[in-house]
Scaffold this active site. Structure first.
Site, mmCIF file in Angstrom:
data_model
loop_
_atom_site.group_PDB
_atom_site.id
_atom_site.type_symbol
_atom_site.label_atom_id
_atom_site.label_comp_id
_atom_site.label_asym_id
_atom_site.label_seq_id
_atom_site.Cartn_x
_atom_site.Cartn_y
_atom_site.Cartn_z
ATOM 1 N N LYS A 40 0.833 -1.196 0.000
ATOM 2 C CA LYS A 40 0.000 0.000 0.000
ATOM 3 C C LYS A 40 0.873 1.253 0.000
ATOM 4 C CE LYS A 40 -0.311 0.231 5.052
ATOM 5 N NZ LYS A 40 -1.183 0.294 6.233
ATOM 6 N N ARG A 139 -10.004 0.039 14.866
ATOM 7 C CA ARG A 139 -9.729 0.777 13.633
ATOM 8 C C ARG A 139 -10.614 0.272 12.500
ATOM 9 N NH1 ARG A 139 -3.791 0.946 10.848
ATOM 10 N NH2 ARG A 139 -4.335 -1.234 10.422
ATOM 11 N N TYR A 260 13.848 31.274 6.894
ATOM 12 C CA TYR A 260 12.621 31.989 7.231
ATOM 13 C C TYR A 260 12.582 32.334 8.713
ATOM 14 C CZ TYR A 260 10.199 31.211 2.786
ATOM 15 O OH TYR A 260 9.809 31.230 1.478
ATOM 16 N N MET A 308 10.063 24.812 1.839
ATOM 17 C CA MET A 308 9.302 23.912 0.988
ATOM 18 C C MET A 308 10.195 23.145 0.025
ATOM 19 S SD MET A 308 6.199 24.731 -1.689
ATOM 20 C CE MET A 308 5.077 25.304 -0.424
#
Length: 369
Positions: A40, A139, A260, A308
């Site tokens: 998966k 779950r 930043y 980013m």
């Protein structure tokens, strides 16, 4: 293998031989049970189709994904005798596409049971199914009450061939946790209701739980890809190596702000490198000011915030001959495991792998070193 990488964030190297070797190691842990594979989330970020093919060549015939779209992607890459199971079951309306490709849904609720049985009646043929029970993780899976409903009304499963019953271990990665034994006892009681179906409960950690019976099919996931299996168990073969590259170099004076918010200020004259990976590439922002990379085998701490698309690192201690535009930067590899990155980022190696972005050149090898 030589690969030209044009304009990408870096290189993700996946060793398919190591995947197959890990598969064989895990298969050796589970006695007479068959070893399946969880592919998966794009095989945990490493590429579902090439990984599934390598596992099939190693002998795997049972593959597990989360969603039908993943099953439809890997099914054409697998041998005809392989089975693909969709662990989340099916969204309403997905039943015809699933049946057309002979994919097996894992039914987690009475609603899913009813919809899949209706599809079997509509096609006037039996359809294979797996049933999952919730043995305590809360779950996915049929509750004890829902299982009682099925037992009281066996016609509800009419048209379905239940080939597998399964559940999921919540604490198998913690050797001293008692709840695994509780879940195993509940699972045995559930499986006894379907004596003709194969049984599956072992995840990666479960393959290393000491017991005589590992069911019929194990479904390891992260262990196949070199992730930590369980406390006290040696790490399996490393599968993935992740490299970025240096974009720019500069030397700054003491007191210079970095990144930043200027959250870091240099205490002395410092050599900086801006590298080509950021949080859009799966390099966690939580590594800001606390993680590191390796350049020329030397640790280079992250300064300031991860951006980013880029990260700034301190390369003052890195030999100058390893510093040039385009130079490789090890994010995950022989000097830094995914587990170390995850620990510094406050997460799990699962998340590190599955968040890898699409901007890396992927290189697959399938040869023993």
């Amino acid at each position: 293998m030589t690969t030209v990488s044009t304009g990408t964030a870096g290189t993700l190297h996946i060793d398919l031989y190591a995947v197959a070797a890990n598969y064989r190691t895990l298969a050796g842990q589970i006695g007479s049970a068959r070893c399946g594979a969880v592919v998966k989330a794009d095989a945990y970020g490493l590429g579902a189709v090439p990984v599934a093919r390598a596992l099939a060549e190693a002998g795997c015939r049972h593959f597990f994904v989360a969603h039908l779209c993943e099953a439809l992607e890997v099914r054409p890459a697998l041998p005809d005798d392989a089975s693909v199971f969709v662990m989340h079951g099916l969204n309403p309306g997905d039943e015809p596409a699933c049946a057309a490709q002979a994919i097996v849904p894992v039914l987690n609720s009475l609603d899913q049971v009813d919809r899949w049985a209706a599809q079997a009646r509509a096609e006037n043929r039996p359809l294979a199914a797996a049933l999952q029970a919730d043995t305590g993780m809360s779950r996915l899976g049929l509750s004890a009450e829902e299982l009682d409903v099925l037992e009281a009304d066996p016609h509800r499963l009419g048209g379905l061939s239940v080939i597998l019953v399964m559940s999921h271990l919540a604490c198998a990665d913690v050797p001293a946790d008692f709840f695994t034994q509780t879940q195993l006892a509940r699972f045995d009681a559930f499986a006894a209701r379907f004596p003709g179906a194969a049984r599956s409960i072992d995840n990666s950690g479960g393959t290393y739980v000491t017991r005589p019976d590992h069911g019929d099919i194990a479904r390891p996931g992260m262990a196949l890809y070199g992730g930590e299996v369980r406390e006290g168990v040696p790490t399996l073969a490393r599968v993935a190596t992740l490299n970025a590259r240096i974009i720019q170099l500069r030397t700054v004076e003491a007191g210079t702000g970095v990144g930043y918010g200027l959250t870091h200020r240099t205490a002395k004259t410092t050599r900086l490198a801006t590298i080509s990976a950021g949080y859009a590439d799966g390099w966690p922002r939580s590594l800001s000011g606390r993680g590191a990379v390796f350049i020329g085998g030397v640790e280079a701490p992250i300064l300031g915030r991860v951006s980013m698309d880029s990260t700034i690192v301190d390369v003052s201690d890195v030999p100058e001959d390893a510093l040039y535009p385009g130079a490789p930067v090890e994010l995950i590899g022989p000097n830094q495991s995914a587990e170390r990155v995850a620990e510094l980022a406050g997460t799990l190696s699962y998340e590190i792998f599955t968040r890898l972005g699409r901007r890396y050149t992927r290189i697959y090898t399938n040869e023993q070193a």
